[in-house]
Structures are given as structure tokens and as C-alpha cells.
Design a protein around this motif. Structure first.
Motif, mmCIF file in Angstrom:
data_model
loop_
_atom_site.group_PDB
_atom_site.id
_atom_site.type_symbol
_atom_site.label_atom_id
_atom_site.label_comp_id
_atom_site.label_asym_id
_atom_site.label_seq_id
_atom_site.Cartn_x
_atom_site.Cartn_y
_atom_site.Cartn_z
ATOM 1 N N TRP A 1 1.202 -7.596 10.651
ATOM 2 C CA TRP A 1 0.021 -8.107 11.341
ATOM 3 C C TRP A 1 0.267 -8.566 12.773
ATOM 4 O O TRP A 1 -0.502 -8.198 13.670
ATOM 5 N N PRO A 2 1.297 -9.374 13.065
ATOM 6 C CA PRO A 2 1.443 -9.854 14.448
ATOM 7 C C PRO A 2 1.760 -8.753 15.463
ATOM 8 O O PRO A 2 1.581 -8.951 16.664
ATOM 9 N N SER A 3 2.252 -7.597 14.998
ATOM 10 C CA SER A 3 2.699 -6.538 15.907
ATOM 11 C C SER A 3 1.778 -5.332 15.933
ATOM 12 O O SER A 3 1.976 -4.418 16.748
ATOM 13 N N ASP A 4 0.784 -5.306 15.062
ATOM 14 C CA ASP A 4 -0.068 -4.122 14.907
ATOM 15 C C ASP A 4 -1.194 -4.143 15.932
ATOM 16 O O ASP A 4 -2.093 -4.979 15.877
ATOM 17 N N GLN A 5 -1.142 -3.201 16.870
ATOM 18 C CA GLN A 5 -2.204 -3.064 17.861
ATOM 19 C C GLN A 5 -3.100 -1.866 17.578
ATOM 20 O O GLN A 5 -3.940 -1.500 18.391
ATOM 21 N N GLY A 6 -2.878 -1.243 16.426
ATOM 22 C CA GLY A 6 -3.715 -0.119 16.030
ATOM 23 C C GLY A 6 -3.557 1.114 16.896
ATOM 24 O O GLY A 6 -4.462 1.941 16.975
ATOM 25 N N THR A 7 -2.402 1.257 17.533
ATOM 26 C CA THR A 7 -2.211 2.365 18.461
ATOM 27 C C THR A 7 -1.081 3.313 18.066
ATOM 28 O O THR A 7 -0.703 4.174 18.848
ATOM 29 N N HIS B 1 8.604 -0.714 5.853
ATOM 30 C CA HIS B 1 9.421 0.370 6.392
ATOM 31 C C HIS B 1 10.319 -0.060 7.548
ATOM 32 O O HIS B 1 11.006 0.796 8.127
ATOM 33 N N GLY B 2 10.343 -1.353 7.889
ATOM 34 C CA GLY B 2 11.216 -1.803 8.959
ATOM 35 C C GLY B 2 10.460 -2.512 10.055
ATOM 36 O O GLY B 2 9.223 -2.529 10.076
ATOM 37 N N ALA B 3 11.202 -3.086 11.012
ATOM 38 C CA ALA B 3 10.592 -3.955 12.011
ATOM 39 C C ALA B 3 10.636 -3.391 13.428
ATOM 40 O O ALA B 3 10.291 -4.102 14.364
ATOM 41 N N THR B 4 11.063 -2.143 13.595
ATOM 42 C CA THR B 4 10.975 -1.534 14.920
ATOM 43 C C THR B 4 9.549 -1.047 15.168
ATOM 44 O O THR B 4 8.700 -1.100 14.280
ATOM 45 N N GLY B 5 9.275 -0.558 16.380
ATOM 46 C CA GLY B 5 7.900 -0.315 16.808
ATOM 47 C C GLY B 5 7.048 0.517 15.881
ATOM 48 O O GLY B 5 5.974 0.086 15.440
ATOM 49 N N THR B 6 7.484 1.729 15.559
ATOM 50 C CA THR B 6 6.705 2.580 14.668
ATOM 51 C C THR B 6 6.807 2.110 13.228
ATOM 52 O O THR B 6 5.811 2.078 12.504
ATOM 53 N N ALA B 7 8.009 1.725 12.810
ATOM 54 C CA ALA B 7 8.223 1.338 11.410
ATOM 55 C C ALA B 7 7.359 0.147 11.022
ATOM 56 O O ALA B 7 6.795 0.114 9.925
ATOM 57 N N ALA C 1 16.065 4.667 11.014
ATOM 58 C CA ALA C 1 15.942 5.903 10.238
ATOM 59 C C ALA C 1 14.479 6.310 10.121
ATOM 60 O O ALA C 1 14.121 7.486 10.290
ATOM 61 N N VAL C 2 13.600 5.345 9.843
ATOM 62 C CA VAL C 2 12.173 5.633 9.748
ATOM 63 C C VAL C 2 11.630 6.090 11.097
ATOM 64 O O VAL C 2 10.852 7.051 11.189
ATOM 65 N N GLU C 3 12.018 5.399 12.175
ATOM 66 C CA GLU C 3 11.586 5.794 13.515
ATOM 67 C C GLU C 3 11.916 7.267 13.776
ATOM 68 O O GLU C 3 11.081 8.030 14.268
ATOM 69 N N ASN C 4 13.133 7.659 13.464
ATOM 70 C CA ASN C 4 13.553 9.024 13.748
ATOM 71 C C ASN C 4 12.944 10.035 12.792
ATOM 72 O O ASN C 4 12.657 11.162 13.182
ATOM 73 N N ALA C 5 12.713 9.636 11.549
ATOM 74 C CA ALA C 5 12.045 10.546 10.611
ATOM 75 C C ALA C 5 10.638 10.868 11.099
ATOM 76 O O ALA C 5 10.201 12.028 11.062
ATOM 77 N N VAL C 6 9.933 9.858 11.562
ATOM 78 C CA VAL C 6 8.576 10.083 12.078
ATOM 79 C C VAL C 6 8.621 10.955 13.334
ATOM 80 O O VAL C 6 7.803 11.856 13.510
ATOM 81 N N ARG C 7 9.582 10.704 14.202
ATOM 82 C CA ARG C 7 9.700 11.528 15.408
ATOM 83 C C ARG C 7 9.986 12.979 15.046
ATOM 84 O O ARG C 7 9.393 13.908 15.619
ATOM 85 N N LEU C 8 10.884 13.189 14.097
ATOM 86 C CA LEU C 8 11.170 14.555 13.642
ATOM 87 C C LEU C 8 9.915 15.229 13.117
ATOM 88 O O LEU C 8 9.639 16.397 13.435
#
Length: 453
Positions: A164-170, A148-154, A123-130
Motif C-alpha cells: 500500500w505505501p508504495s503502490d502508485q498504480g503505475t 513477491h518482494g519489496a523492490t519497485g515492480t515486485a 528475481a521477480v523484477e528480472n522475471a517480469v522484465r524477461l
């Protein structure tokens, strides 16, 4: 011939053996965990194969708002499975359209269009995309002390250490400090001052990031695993004004707080604020079948009136999940579960936790609404030094581990995170069940009191 008890023990052993051999558990070091084999659940309780029963003060992961095995929701899933177990998302299906209507009727303002997902992170992924497609901008602001969740953007928008382990600052994420009077990042002396300084900090962040580059700002209306910090009066209205001033899409994450959890249909109702997008999951159908979604304003929906929305999910609006949502919402409406959660929080949970705070020096603060509370545990009330360090692991986290064990040994399953225990039972919890849990907490807090300096 094996006895019934032997058969139960063998079943539990096999369940555990299969789990350890084949299940990869999230958020865990696989060799260091020992998952409990659960035999069943009903209402506010679950039990293992040795008939040890636990009062669930965690609501699973804060999603069983109607408790376990509610007969109306179970029946709705069974009936839908017999009628139409599944169907592709591009068709009009009764359970799907009915669930969307019932959700839209309860969201704040005119959030009348529902994009269904399989859970909160999507839901967060799609809200940001919208928001990005609607504005043509890329950056998204989010708060520290958030999840906000464990998918890429969230996960990149998340403010706690799980990022922290997934944040590449991009990911285009920019973080800011939201208000938290008990541990104020602004050195405030009152909730009013905290609100004023937090809004000024946010205004400054927007100015230095460049408002014209910011697509959206996302906040948990009341942060969940980060600590259940109810925002001070005026803060969310102030954020709404800043977003309006700069054409920024305001997203409220109600994945944990939605559908009665705080004693309102949505936590935004407590503050009179309407976002442009609202994410939900968990309590929408008490977690019986995976379901989440985004409630979308008319303005943003109109962006995609003749322009295809470039996103979707195979199981968007799955009939079984939507049937469970319809039944959940109907039960909550018919039985005033929202009002019940509000009353149990105001009359039983809140007063009970404050009474514990008076007796236990390790309790630094109690805060919450409805069936959504946090108990902040400290070594020193004056300094507010947390019982365990931020993001503590191993021996540093031992005091909270011992507290957790003390609860479980007495038949209470707590929700423990960092230096806090959260009191988040089903919204249908009874007064007697709350008092049962509070009595266990009273005993278990003797463990944390031993660490007070």
C-alpha cells in the motif's frame, strides 16, 4: 578484572547500542522495536548473550532449510573464499556454472538457463522484465494474498498490505483472487467448486483486461507469508492452460517454497505444472550468502540468443553464494533432505498440529506440506472470524502479540503474521525438535483460546 559474564553482558549491550544508533531495520517503526542480540546458532536453534536458547520455527525468514551453521556449507564458503572470493559476472567461474547446472537439473521441465540475482525480489523484477521483452506486452497479473518482494515492480505485484505505501498504480499490475477454500472469495462449498470458480474468475479477468495486453501472470506456487494456502487440485494446471491459450508467460514464484521446503525440490512438482519462468532464492543455499535467480525456459532464453538482455547485477552469481548453493544442493541430495521434509510434515508436523486443533478452539484451520505449515487462529470456528482483524496494529493486534510472547518465554521463536502462526522449521528439523515446539504451541494457544467467543 571483568568476569566472563560481565564481558558477555557488555558485548550484548554494545551490540544493541550500535544497532539502535546505526541500523535502520526494514518493515519497522524504528523507535518501537527492540531487536534481540543474537550470540550464535546451530541447527534448529539460536541463542542470545544470556544463554537463552530458542527453537527456531521460522527458519530465519523461511530460508535456513539446512539449519544454522551446517558444516558442509560453511566449509564450502571458506574454501571458495580462499580460492576465488569474488569475480565479475561476465566470466565463466566454476562455482557459478556448477550451481546453475545443479539448479537446472532440479527445476521442473526444461528450465535450463539460470539468471542469478542477489535475492528473491530481484528475481521477480528480472522475471517480469524477461516476460515483457519476450511478449512485447506490459501488464502483469498477480493475486491478492501474495508477496513477491519489496523492490519497485515486485512490491507493486504484491497483494498484501505491504504494497500500500508504495503502490502508485503505475506498474502495469492487475490483481485477481486466487483460491482459498477456508476464506473463499467465491463462496464455494468445496475445494472442487473453489477451483472451478477461481479459474472462471481468472478467465473473466483476462477477458476484461484484454489478453493481448498481458505479458505475464505470476503466482506463488503455495503462497507463503500470505497464509500457506495449498491450491486445490487442478488449479495450477488450469492457470497453465489459460496462459497457453493467450500467449501469456506463466511465472511461478518459488522463493519461499523451493529447495525442499514443501517436501519436493519445488512446490510445482506436487502439481505436475511447468512454468515458463521460475524464481528462487532463500533455500537455494539456506541463506548463508545472498543468492536468488530466475530459471528460464528454452523459448524465452532463445529470445535473447542474438538480442542482448538489458539487465544485470554486479554480484550476479557471486562465487561465495554459488559455492554455498552447490554445497547445499549436494547435502540435500546426499542426505535426502527433501524426502525428510516430506516425511516430517506428513508424519509429525501435520498430525501434531491437527491434534492441537482438536484441543484448542482458537485453531480454525491447519494446512500445509513438508516443513511449510500455517495455523489459522480465530475467535469463532463457526463464523471463522479471525483472532485479530486483517492487517491489525496496536491494541487490535494484542492477542497475537501475547501469543508471540508466550512462545518466546518458553523458548520457541514463532513465525507470526496477522492472525496466523506458521510452522516453518528447517527442513532438517528432528522429530524430537518438532515435538518440543508443538508442546510450546500447546501451552501458548491457551492465550488465544481466552479470546474465543
Amino acid at each position: 578484572m571483568a568476569t566472563a559474564r560481565t564481558r558477555r553482558e557488555r558485548t550484548a549491550e554494545q551490540i544493541t547500542a550500535d544497532d539502535r544508533a546505526h541500523v535502520f531495520h526494514p518493515w519497522a517503526a524504528q523507535d518501537l522495536i527492540a531487536p534481540l542480540a543474537v550470540a550464535g546458532a546451530q541447527g534448529s536453534y539460536f541463542w542470545d548473550h544470556d544463554a537463552n536458547r530458542y527453537l527456531d520455527f521460522s527458519s530465519g525468514l523461511v530460508f535456513t532449510n539446512l539449519g544454522y551453521q551446517h558444516p558442509a556449507v560453511v566449509a564450502a564458503v571458506q574454501e571458495q573464499a580462499a580460492r576465488l572470493a569474488t569475480f565479475a559476472p561476465g566470466f565463466a567461474v566454476e562455482a557459478r556454472s556448477q550451481a546453475a547446472r545443479l539448479i537446472a537439473e532440479r527445476t521442473p521441465g526444461e528450465l535450463n538457463r539460470i539468471l542469478f540475482t542477489n535475492g528473491g525480489a530481484e528475481a521477480v523484477e528480472n522475471a517480469v522484465r524477461l516476460a515483457r521483452l519476450h511478449t512485447g506486452r506490459h501488464k502483469v497479473l498477480s493475486a491478492y494474498r501474495s508477496y513477491h518482494g519489496a523492490t519497485g515492480t515486485a512490491i507493486n505485484l504484491t497483494g498484501d498490505p505491504r504494497r500500500w505505501p508504495s503502490d502508485q498504480g503505475t506498474a502495469g499490475a492487475v490483481r485477481f483472487w486466487a483460491p482459498f477454500p477456508y476464506r473463499s472469495p467465491f463462496h464455494s462449498d468445496s475445494a472442487e467448486q473453489e477451483c472451478e470458480r477461481a479459474l472462471q474468475h481468472l478467465d473473466d479477468t483476462l477477458a476484461f483486461e484484454g489478453p493481448s495486453t498481458i505479458a505475464a501472470l505470476i503466482l506463488e506456487t503455495i503462497p507463503g507469508t500470505a497464509g500457506i494456502m495449498v491450491p486445490p487440485a487442478g488449479y495450477l494446471a488450469g492457470v497453465r492452460e489459460l496462459c497457453d491459450r493467450h500467449g501469456i508467460v506463466f511465472i511461478l514464484d518459488e522463493v519461499m517454497t523451493g529447495f525442499g521446503r514443501t517436501g519436493a525440490w519445488f512446490a510445482a512438482d506436487h502439481f505436475g505444472v511447468v512454468p515458463d519462468l521460475l524464481t528462487f532464492a532463500k533455500g537455494v543455499n539456506s541463506g548463508y550468502v545472498p543468492l536468488g535467480g530466475v530459471a528460464i525456459s528454452e523459448e524465452i532464453a532463445a529470445t535473447f540468443g542474438r538480442r542482448p538482455y538489458p539487465g544485470g547485477l554486479t554480484y550476479s552469481g557471486h562465487p561465495l553464494a554459488c559455492a554455498a548453493a552447490v554445497a547445499t544442493i549436494e547435502v540435500m541430495s546426499a542426505q535426502d533432505v527433501v524426502g525428510r521434509a516430506r516425511r516430517i510434515g506428513a508424519e509429525v508436523i501435520g498430525p501434531g498440529l491437527r491434534a492441537l486443533a482438536e484441543r484448542h478452539p482458537s485453531v480454525g484451520e491447519v494446512r500445509g506440506l513438508g516443513a511449510f505449515w500455517a495455523v489459522e487462529l480465530v475467535r469463532d470456528r463457526a463464523s471463522r472470524d479471525p483472532l485479530v482483524p486483517y492487517n491489525a496494529t496496536g491494541t487490535a493486534a494484542a492477542p497475537m502479540a501475547r501469543f508471540t510472547s508466550a512462545c518466546r518465554e518458553r523458548g520457541l521463536w514463532p513465525f507470526v503474521h496477522m492472525n496466523r502462526t506458521h510452522v516453518v522449521p528447517p527442513c532438517t528439523v528432528t522429530e524430537a525438535e518438532v515435538k518440543e515446539g508443538l508442546a510450546v504451541l500447546d501451552e501458548a494457544l491457551a492465550v488465544t483460546d481466552a479470546y474465543v467467543v
